[in-house]
Design an enzyme around this catalytic site. Structure first.
Site, PDB file in Angstrom:
ATOM      1  N   MET A  18      77.937 -19.098 138.850  1.00 18.98           N
ATOM      2  CA  MET A  18      77.529 -17.979 139.707  1.00 18.98           C
ATOM      3  C   MET A  18      76.218 -17.352 139.232  1.00 18.98           C
ATOM      4  O   MET A  18      75.287 -17.129 140.010  1.00 18.98           O
ATOM      5  CB  MET A  18      78.626 -16.909 139.755  1.00 18.98           C
ATOM      6  CG  MET A  18      79.843 -17.300 140.541  1.00 18.98           C
ATOM      7  SD  MET A  18      79.524 -17.530 142.308  1.00 18.98           S
ATOM      8  CE  MET A  18      79.293 -15.854 142.852  1.00 18.98           C
ATOM      9  N   ALA A  81      85.398 -11.852 134.286  1.00 20.49           N
ATOM     10  CA  ALA A  81      85.858 -10.465 134.446  1.00 20.49           C
ATOM     11  C   ALA A  81      86.857 -10.105 133.353  1.00 20.49           C
ATOM     12  O   ALA A  81      87.564 -10.969 132.830  1.00 20.49           O
ATOM     13  CB  ALA A  81      86.505 -10.309 135.821  1.00 20.49           C
ATOM     14  N   LYS A 187      85.394  -5.432 147.897  1.00 22.11           N
ATOM     15  CA  LYS A 187      85.396  -6.884 147.642  1.00 22.11           C
ATOM     16  C   LYS A 187      86.835  -7.377 147.444  1.00 22.11           C
ATOM     17  O   LYS A 187      87.202  -8.465 147.903  1.00 22.11           O
ATOM     18  CB  LYS A 187      84.541  -7.207 146.407  1.00 22.11           C
ATOM     19  CG  LYS A 187      84.676  -8.641 145.880  1.00 22.11           C
ATOM     20  CD  LYS A 187      84.198  -9.656 146.869  1.00 22.11           C
ATOM     21  CE  LYS A 187      84.065 -11.092 146.423  1.00 22.11           C
ATOM     22  NZ  LYS A 187      84.880 -11.669 145.437  1.00 22.11           N
ATOM     23  N   ASN A 191      88.803 -10.134 149.680  1.00 21.33           N
ATOM     24  CA  ASN A 191      89.508 -11.314 149.182  1.00 21.33           C
ATOM     25  C   ASN A 191      90.942 -11.352 149.702  1.00 21.33           C
ATOM     26  O   ASN A 191      91.478 -12.425 149.995  1.00 21.33           O
ATOM     27  CB  ASN A 191      89.528 -11.331 147.645  1.00 21.33           C
ATOM     28  CG  ASN A 191      88.207 -11.791 147.071  1.00 21.33           C
ATOM     29  OD1 ASN A 191      87.172 -11.648 147.707  1.00 21.33           O
ATOM     30  ND2 ASN A 191      88.225 -12.315 145.868  1.00 21.33           N
TER      31      ASN A 191
END
Ligand code: NBP
Length: 481
Positions: A18, A81, A187, A191
């Protein structure tokens, strides 16, 4: 590549798939990008493969990395994360100065973002929790970006993010969402909706196979056709591609050689946990999360194969009609999933005082992200017309669409039930719709039961205040204090 004078407009730390792709995206848009990764090998691999994409500054240490940036410094963190993000933030915060901006583009839990934002604000730093959707392809070519955090930081950061985001009709799929954890919250719900959407598509596919005996290629053709109508979306498009894929080893459809146990990374679960805390019924998303869990219970499932199915009905004989029924059921259930997701966003906004604008979200989800769909234009219009819509289902367009779909939707759920085919998301979405439109619900009985065993009181339809029936005495009613 050049020396590390303080000239980079943005720094990216965390150069796995990413981070590398977002760094390249910034560079392709003409920004000078400072690069950093815990292990220098990834930085060098990126430069070796894609150093020509634009102007990069190679750095090895956090001190070098921070020194390479223009002020106010803007650093995008793209690491795993959780604890890794805290570790990187700590190191960066020590090296940065008042007014600098730290952006976390990872999939952070929004409550972590709220905590981190408060801690960094106290140290004079701006912290932006930015949800980024679109996977690796989106990161490289234009993701949907949902940045939260202080509005002031968006003035300096917004133009950079908007330029690398996907663009739809000249509008970037990026806007300032709101304070602290709002970007990651939104976000997360995105999801959750993605989970529901995938589950609904999965149920449609399963019906084609189990109720109509179609093969993957035939089903791929149907999804391809659907993708030119109201259901046009990234997920419908890739479903057709996946179903057309043939396994090189066996010559069978790829989907038939993949183990039918779905995994999950956790954002769907987070959405449902948050919805439970907020008291918002996100039944479509919850069914999708549970359906993945059930599919993964392989031991239990193997032991249960062969359990009684009861007497099953005959399969539908009119393939064209049932195909259209499935299309309508998919569309209507999708409206419910989005309506529930937007309800959760409204509830989160109220709980945390974020003042979120639902129409903005529909706008920035139209491109770049996994749930991008033609349908989002309709959601955008619905919220533009009435920002205070009580439910998306009540917007005239969707109300009419469900009215058109309702008979098909009922036929699909009842036929699936009579054939013993599981359709948890189709069925729960229809039940949600029926519950929402019902004049009376059995909740009156629930209230009476609660009053019976726990003296929890109830309200009456014909009087103000709370009441209690003396169940264990003479069963007269008294006003409750
Ligand atoms: P990963 O989530 O696999 O993380 C790998 C990166 O984290 C590497 O750069 C690694 O450095 C770094 N890292 C780790 Br692990 N622990 C660290 C630590 N303690 N200190 C410093 N760096 C550490 O990468 P990804 O799949 O590119 O995803 C990046 C973020 O973007 C994640 O938060 C992810 O949830 C989010 N996201 C991913 C997607 C997607 O489609 N994959 C989409 C949207 C968002 P190393 O090279 O030295 O080990």
């Amino acid at each position: 590549m050049a020396s590390s004078a303080a000239r980079a407009q943005i720094g990216v730390t965390g150069l796995a798939v990413m981070g590398s792709n977002i760094a390249r995206n910034f560079a392709k848009h003409g920004y000078t990008v400072a690069l950093h990764n815990r292990s220098v090998a990834k930085t060098d691999a990126l430069l070796a493969a894609h150093g020509d994409d634009g102007d990069f500054v190679r750095t090895e240490t956090i001190a070098e990395f921070v020194a390479a940036l223009e002020k106010p410094r803007r650093v995008l963190i793209m690491v795993k994360a959780g604890d890794a993000t805290d570790a990187v933030i700590e190191e960066l915060a020590d090296a940065m100065e008042t007014g600098d901006i730290i952006i976390d583009g990872g999939n952070a839990l929004y409550t972590d973002t709220i905590r981190r934002e408060a801690a960094l604000r106290a140290r004079g730093l701006n912290f932006v929790g930015a949800g980024i959707s679109g996977g690796e392809e989106g990161a490289l070519n234009g993701p949907s970006i949902m940045p939260g955090g202080p509005a002031e930081s968006y003035e300096s950061l917004g133009p950079l993010l908007e330029s690398i985001a996907a663009q739809v009709d000249g509008t970037p799929c990026c806007t300032h969402i709101g304070p602290d954890g709002s970007g990651h919250f939104v976000k997360m719900v995105h999801n959750g909706i993605e989970y529901a959407d995938m589950q609904l598509i999965g149920e449609a596919y399963h019906l084609f196979r189990a109720a109509l005996d179609l093969d993957p290629k035939q089903i791929a053709d149907i999804f391809t056709q659907w993708n030119s109508g109201d259901l046009e979306s990234y997920l419908v498009e890739i479903t057709a591609e996946v179903l057309n894929q043939v396994d090189a080893k066996t010559g069978k459809p790829l989907v038939d050689v993949i183990v039918d146990a779905a995994e999950q990374k956790g954002t769907g679960r987070w959405t449902v946990k948050s919805a439970l805390d907020l008291g918002v019924p996100v039944t479509g998303i919850a069914e999708a999360v549970f359906a993945r869990a059930l599919s993964g219970a392989r031991g239990q499932r193997a032991a249960a194969v062969g359990l009684a199915a009861g007497e099953l009905a005959a399969k539908p004989s009119d393939i064209a009609q049932f195909t259209e029924d499935i299309r309508q059921a998919l569309y209507a259930s999708k409206v419910v999933a989005y309506a529930q997701g937007f309800d959760q966003i409204a509830a989160g906004s109220a709980e945390y005082g974020w003042n979120l604008t639902p129409g903005d979200l529909a706008t920035i989800w139209r491109g770049g992200c996994i749930i991008r769909a033609r349908f989002l234009n309709r959601i955008k219009e619905a919220y533009e017309t009435d920002p205070a819509l009580p439910s998306l289902i009540l917007a005239p367009y969707f109300r009419n669409a469900i009215e058109t779909a309702i008979d098909s939707w009922r036929r699909v759920v009842s036929t699936a039930t009579l054939l013993g085919i599981p359709v948890p998301a189709f069925a729960s979405s229809l039940s949600y719709y029926d519950a929402l439109r019902a004049e009376r619900l059995p909740a009156a009985l629930t209230q009476a039961q609660r009053d019976f065993f726990g003296a929890h009181t109830y309200e009456r339809i014909d009087a103000e205040g709370k009441f209690h029936t003396l169940w264990s005495e003479d069963r007269s009613e008294v006003a409750a204090g």
